[in-house]
Design a protein around this motif. Sequence first.
Motif, mmCIF file in Angstrom:
data_model
loop_
_atom_site.group_PDB
_atom_site.id
_atom_site.type_symbol
_atom_site.label_atom_id
_atom_site.label_comp_id
_atom_site.label_asym_id
_atom_site.label_seq_id
_atom_site.Cartn_x
_atom_site.Cartn_y
_atom_site.Cartn_z
ATOM 1 N N ALA A 49 0.836 -1.205 0.000
ATOM 2 C CA ALA A 49 0.000 0.000 0.000
ATOM 3 C C ALA A 49 0.870 1.255 0.000
ATOM 4 N N ARG A 50 1.968 1.244 0.756
ATOM 5 C CA ARG A 50 2.871 2.395 0.790
ATOM 6 C C ARG A 50 3.531 2.595 -0.566
ATOM 7 N N MET A 51 3.956 1.512 -1.191
ATOM 8 C CA MET A 51 4.582 1.634 -2.514
ATOM 9 C C MET A 51 3.612 2.238 -3.516
ATOM 10 N N ARG A 52 2.363 1.803 -3.488
ATOM 11 C CA ARG A 52 1.366 2.354 -4.415
ATOM 12 C C ARG A 52 1.154 3.844 -4.158
ATOM 13 N N LEU A 53 1.077 4.206 -2.897
ATOM 14 C CA LEU A 53 0.867 5.603 -2.530
ATOM 15 C C LEU A 53 2.065 6.459 -2.942
ATOM 16 N N VAL A 54 3.263 6.001 -2.654
ATOM 17 C CA VAL A 54 4.466 6.751 -3.014
ATOM 18 C C VAL A 54 4.616 6.832 -4.526
ATOM 19 N N ASN A 55 4.315 5.758 -5.237
ATOM 20 C CA ASN A 55 4.407 5.794 -6.705
ATOM 21 C C ASN A 55 3.441 6.823 -7.289
ATOM 22 N N LEU A 56 2.245 6.887 -6.756
ATOM 23 C CA LEU A 56 1.287 7.887 -7.241
ATOM 24 C C LEU A 56 1.782 9.295 -6.909
ATOM 25 N N TRP A 57 2.307 9.476 -5.712
ATOM 26 C CA TRP A 57 2.838 10.791 -5.337
ATOM 27 C C TRP A 57 3.997 11.169 -6.250
ATOM 28 N N ARG A 58 4.918 10.240 -6.476
ATOM 29 C CA ARG A 58 6.069 10.522 -7.342
ATOM 30 C C ARG A 58 5.622 10.862 -8.758
#
Length: 87
Positions: A58-67
């Motif tokens: 979930a964190r990876m998905r969130l960070v990828n969207l933010w990036r």
Amino acid sequence: MDNEDWPALLAAYEAAIADFSAISRALTSALVDSKSGPDDVQALLAAEARAKDAVTLARMRLVNLWRASQGDFELPPLPTEGDGDHV
């Protein structure tokens, strides 16, 4: 951040953290309780590992969207074991 997926991904991340915390508390209680059997502890260890993986995903998905919303943003390289820059 204008992305419509952001609230859903943030909610999923927060839910994954809450699940991990609850399972970790249950595991800690089972380890402290002398009446807990090996099967109980083993099941909680497996559940905690799955919950940890869910938090990471979930964190990876969130960070990828933010990036993706940041344009040319690049994360600095993380130190490796041989760098001597351990945190």
